[in-house]
Design a protein around this motif. Structure first.
Motif, short mmCIF file in Angstrom:
data_model
loop_
_atom_site.label_atom_id
_atom_site.label_comp_id
_atom_site.label_asym_id
_atom_site.label_seq_id
_atom_site.Cartn_x
_atom_site.Cartn_y
_atom_site.Cartn_z
N TYR A 1 -8.18 10.83 -2.40
CA TYR A 1 -8.85 10.06 -3.45
C TYR A 1 -7.93 9.84 -4.65
CZ TYR A 1 -13.06 11.12 -0.77
OH TYR A 1 -13.99 11.23 0.22
N GLU A 2 -7.12 10.84 -4.95
CA GLU A 2 -6.18 10.69 -6.06
C GLU A 2 -5.18 9.57 -5.76
OE1 GLU A 2 -4.26 11.32 -9.70
OE2 GLU A 2 -6.25 11.89 -8.95
N GLN A 3 -4.67 9.51 -4.53
CA GLN A 3 -3.75 8.44 -4.17
C GLN A 3 -4.44 7.08 -4.23
OE1 GLN A 3 -0.47 8.73 -3.65
NE2 GLN A 3 -0.68 10.92 -4.12
N LEU A 4 -5.72 7.03 -3.83
CA LEU A 4 -6.45 5.77 -3.92
C LEU A 4 -6.66 5.37 -5.38
CD1 LEU A 4 -9.11 6.35 -1.12
CD2 LEU A 4 -7.19 4.75 -1.07
N ARG A 5 -6.93 6.32 -6.25
CA ARG A 5 -7.09 5.99 -7.68
C ARG A 5 -5.77 5.47 -8.27
NH1 ARG A 5 -10.66 10.55 -7.64
NH2 ARG A 5 -8.97 11.99 -8.12
N LEU A 6 -4.66 6.06 -7.82
CA LEU A 6 -3.36 5.66 -8.37
C LEU A 6 -2.88 4.32 -7.83
CD1 LEU A 6 -1.47 9.09 -8.26
CD2 LEU A 6 -2.24 7.87 -10.30
N HIS A 7 -3.13 4.06 -6.54
CA HIS A 7 -2.49 2.91 -5.88
C HIS A 7 -3.47 1.88 -5.36
CE1 HIS A 7 1.27 5.16 -6.06
NE2 HIS A 7 0.64 6.20 -5.52
N GLY A 8 -4.75 2.17 -5.35
CA GLY A 8 -5.73 1.21 -4.87
C GLY A 8 -5.90 1.20 -3.37
N ALA A 9 -4.81 1.33 -2.62
CA ALA A 9 -4.87 1.33 -1.15
C ALA A 9 -3.74 2.19 -0.62
CB ALA A 9 -4.78 -0.08 -0.60
N VAL A 10 -3.99 2.82 0.50
CA VAL A 10 -2.96 3.62 1.17
C VAL A 10 -2.90 3.20 2.63
CG1 VAL A 10 -3.27 5.59 -0.37
CG2 VAL A 10 -4.49 5.53 1.80
N ILE A 11 -1.73 3.37 3.23
CA ILE A 11 -1.53 3.12 4.65
C ILE A 11 -1.08 4.42 5.29
CG2 ILE A 11 0.84 2.30 4.26
CD1 ILE A 11 -1.48 0.87 6.94
N THR A 12 -1.70 4.77 6.40
CA THR A 12 -1.41 6.07 7.01
C THR A 12 -1.57 6.00 8.52
OG1 THR A 12 -2.00 8.42 7.00
CG2 THR A 12 -3.80 6.86 6.72
N PRO A 13 -0.73 6.71 9.29
CA PRO A 13 -0.92 6.78 10.75
C PRO A 13 -1.96 7.84 11.08
CG PRO A 13 1.08 7.94 10.13
CD PRO A 13 0.51 7.38 8.86
N LEU A 14 -2.99 7.45 11.80
CA LEU A 14 -4.09 8.36 12.10
C LEU A 14 -4.22 8.59 13.59
CD1 LEU A 14 -6.91 6.97 9.75
CD2 LEU A 14 -5.36 8.89 9.32
N LEU A 15 -4.45 9.84 13.95
CA LEU A 15 -4.84 10.17 15.31
C LEU A 15 -6.30 9.76 15.50
CD1 LEU A 15 -3.14 13.67 15.44
CD2 LEU A 15 -2.40 11.64 16.70
N ARG B 1 0.91 17.77 -4.23
CA ARG B 1 1.13 16.62 -5.09
C ARG B 1 -0.10 15.72 -5.18
NH1 ARG B 1 5.20 15.53 -1.81
NH2 ARG B 1 4.70 13.34 -1.80
N GLY B 2 -1.20 16.12 -4.55
CA GLY B 2 -2.41 15.31 -4.68
C GLY B 2 -3.17 15.67 -5.93
N GLY B 3 -4.32 15.03 -6.12
CA GLY B 3 -5.14 15.31 -7.28
C GLY B 3 -5.88 16.62 -7.13
N THR B 4 -6.44 17.10 -8.20
CA THR B 4 -7.17 18.36 -8.19
C THR B 4 -8.55 18.20 -8.81
OG1 THR B 4 -6.17 18.97 -10.29
CG2 THR B 4 -5.08 19.75 -8.30
N ALA C 1 0.85 -1.19 0.00
CA ALA C 1 0.00 0.00 0.00
C ALA C 1 0.88 1.24 0.00
CB ALA C 1 -0.92 0.00 1.22
N GLN C 2 0.40 2.30 -0.62
CA GLN C 2 1.14 3.56 -0.68
C GLN C 2 1.08 4.26 0.68
OE1 GLN C 2 2.99 5.15 -2.95
NE2 GLN C 2 3.24 6.92 -1.61
N PRO C 3 2.22 4.59 1.29
CA PRO C 3 2.17 5.36 2.53
C PRO C 3 1.82 6.82 2.24
CG PRO C 3 4.45 5.02 1.89
CD PRO C 3 3.60 4.26 0.91
N VAL C 4 0.95 7.38 3.06
CA VAL C 4 0.61 8.80 2.97
C VAL C 4 0.54 9.35 4.40
CG1 VAL C 4 -0.68 8.54 0.82
CG2 VAL C 4 -1.90 8.45 3.02
N LEU C 5 0.67 10.66 4.51
CA LEU C 5 0.63 11.31 5.82
C LEU C 5 -0.47 12.36 5.83
CD1 LEU C 5 4.46 11.85 6.45
CD2 LEU C 5 3.00 10.04 7.39
N LEU C 6 -1.22 12.41 6.92
CA LEU C 6 -2.24 13.43 7.09
C LEU C 6 -1.73 14.47 8.07
CD1 LEU C 6 -3.83 11.11 5.68
CD2 LEU C 6 -5.83 11.89 6.93
#
Length: 606
Positions: free
Chosen positions: A495-509, A576-579, A465-470
């Motif tokens: 949503y753009e990252q989900l379209r590109l990679h299908g799944a993302v992994i992120t640390p959430l508060l 760098r996200g979608g627009t 899964a693609q790592p992303v940070l919030l």
């Protein structure tokens, strides 16, 4: 009292032996303190990982011109520190030790230049003692253990002062070329701040009787051309590549705004540097007020006093006028403080008087005891509330500081000032060694951003899964992951990252995870939970590593709302996200007004 105090051992043989042995021992001491524990301590947020990740990304691209952090341009500083850190990577590896190697060596070199300058200016014993004081000053050791610009800049500026002093004694094309070359290196390291500090030091030095011939001997016909020859190629290249954005950001944000406003919550009160120096330059700061007064009263007898007074006071005046204040800004003036403190000690010894009877000597005695014993008591109190593996190094440091201070005060009280100072240097060398080799590594379990980055990298590989940070996007997380990580500011970027990679992994508060659960079209599956004390934030935090997928697509016509602003350390760039046109009732993180969930608004060293 106008000539350097002669060393009683200064015969021809002893002098030659000292010239060889002294610098080697000083370098060995400084190098040991500067390197101790560096490979076992992860990078400190927020500047160390930014500089180091920049070097990584430039190496990966084969780029020598355009620095970037997290795949976005980073125009906070010129290029030289990144070039030097690449050399550190080549020697020490792509790790914290290699990243910090340049600063460690710059700190050693600064001590050696101070030693030689002190010998020429005030005599062999003053040079030796001044270099010893600088090598065991907490601020010098700490800055020499960080992968930032300040230790390197200090080396260039101390070298420039050395050239000016030699030019004051005699004309020399070599020292004139050295001055302009070092000014170019300073400019390539941290922009105009280096030349500005030298200029204001020279102005105050001239005002207070320092040498002036050095400025006439700088070979103005060709010296500035040499400066331009060394600096212009990179500035022209980066200006063309960035289409002028480097100059707009560097001048507008990094120069004008820092002077005019207290950036990144780094504004401070008048007298900030005077007060903080009592702690970060302790124990030698205790001797500086008396040394300044003694040099002031004698400034008409020797140009060296005006020179050193300008070096100490000039940068202080300039930095107090700048709204943004950080303790390391004053670092280039501490070598002069060390030389003046060493000279004072030797004058007290030569005059055969008790330091307490010297002008401001009682103040020196009080500052030495007050700060030293106060710091020891504070460490003991801290040790009572920290975990056991941090408690013991804290207690050892407290005992060493307290014992060294009490012994030194006893010796000063009996009139043995030189023995007291030698003992202080020895005790503080041990204190700083314990700090670097034991205390700082013991804090690693509480370096939450590093742990988050390491786990995020593992989960990304395991889950594909693609790592992303919030909201949680400390620079050391990105460094620990090992490559650029998309940072999410609005839902559409997610949503753009989900379209590109299908799944993302992120640390959430926790509040962020709740936002995901409110959206049935998103599948948010918690894979791991991490709870720990975040040393950067000073609080316990719980993060849930969450795998996010999109269950179904839905489109909406309006633009997405912005989430909490990114940390101010990121260079200006398009996101760098979608627009696209998708939006929701709220962003991944809290609304911009919700302080608890906002990314940190700064705190970066510059």
């Amino acid at each position: 009292m106008t000539s350097p105090s002669p060393d009683v051992t200064d015969g021809p043989v002893a002098s030659r032996r000292g010239r060889r042995l002294e610098p080697a021992l000083i370098a060995l001491l400084a190098l040991t303190l500067n390197l101790a524990g560096n490979g076992r301590v992860s990078l400190w947020d927020r500047d160390e990982p930014r500089y180091t990740q920049c070097v990584r990304e430039m190496r990966a691209r084969g780029d020598w011109i355009n620095p970037s952090f997290n795949a976005e341009p980073r125009y906070h500083k010129p290029i030289l520190i990144y070039w030097l850190m690449r050399a550190g990577f080549a020697l020490g590896g792509d790790n914290p030790f290699g990243a910090r190697l340049v600063s460690a060596l710059a700190g050693v070199a600064t001590c050696l230049v101070t030693w030689e300058l002190g010998r020429r200016m005030l005599g062999p014993r003053a040079g030796r003692l001044g270099a010893l004081m600088l090598a065991t000053a907490p601020i010098m050791v700490i800055e020499s253990k960080l992968a930032t610009t300040d230790a390197t800049l200090t080396l260039w500026l101390v070298g420039s002062q050395f050239c000016l002093w030699e030019l004051a004694r005699r004309p020399s094309a070599g020292f004139a070329a050295g001055f302009w070359g070092l000014m170019a290196l300073a400019f390539l390291t941290k922009g105009p701040v280096g030349p500005a500090l030298i200029a204001v030091a020279g102005l105050v030095s001239w005002w207070w009787g320092g040498p002036t011939a050095c400025w006439r001997r700088l070979r103005w016909r060709w010296g500035p051309l040499l400066f331009l020859l060394l600096t212009a190629p990179w500035f022209v290249a980066v200006g063309l590549i960035s289409h002028g954005e480097f100059f707009r950001f560097a001048l507008g944000n990094q120069v004008i705004n820092r002077v005019a406003i207290g950036m990144e919550e780094h504004g401070a009160f008048p007298g900030y540097y005077l007060l903080t120096s009592l702690g970060i330059f302790h124990p030698w700061s205790a001797f500086v007020p008396a040394a300044l007064l003694a040099a002031w009263t004698r400034r008409g007898t020797r140009p060296a006093f005006g020179f050193l007074l300008g070096w100490v006071v000039g940068p202080l005046i300039l930095l107090e006028c700048v709204r943004t204040k950080l303790v390391h800004y004053y670092l280039p003036a501490y070598p002069a403080c060390a030389l003046l403190a060493a000279w004072l000690v030797l004058e007290v010894v030569k005059d055969e008087v008790n330091l307490r009877r010297y002008p401001l000597g009682r103040l020196a005695f009080g500052l030495l005891g007050g700060v030293g014993i106060g710091a020891s008591v504070a460490l003991i109190a801290l040790a009572m509330v920290v975990p056991a593996h941090v408690r013991w190094p804290s207690l050892v440091l407290a005992v060493l500081m307290g014992a060294g201070t009490i012994v030194a005060m006893g010796r000063i009280y009996r009139g043995a000032t030189e023995r007291a100072v030698t003992g202080l240097a020895a005790s503080w060398a041990v204190v700083l060694l314990v700090m670097g080799a034991w205390l700082l590594p013991s804090l690693e379990p509480y370096r939450t951003p590093r742990i988050v980055g390491e786990r995020l990298a593992v989960l990304s590989r395991t889950l594909r899964a693609q790592p992303v940070l919030l909201t949680f996007q400390e620079p050391s997380v990105i460094y620990a992951v090992g490559h650029p990580v998309p940072t999410i500011k609005v839902w559409e970027q997610l949503y753009e990252q989900l379209r590109l990679h299908g799944a993302v992994i992120t640390p959430l508060l926790p509040h962020e995870l709740a936002e995901f659960h409110r959206r049935p079209w998103l599948e948010a599956e918690v894979k791991e939970t991490l709870t720990g004390f975040n040393l950067n934030k000073g609080q316990t935090q719980t993060l849930r590593f969450t795998l996010v997928r999109e269950r179904e697509r839905r489109s909406t016509p309006s633009a997405p709302p912005a989430i909490a602003h990114r940390a101010s350390g990121a260079a200006p760039s398009s996101s760098r996200g979608g627009t696209g046109a998708r939006t929701d009732a709220g962003p991944p993180g809290p609304s911009p007004g919700a302080a608890p969930g906002r990314p940190p608004a700064g705190g970066s060293r510059r």
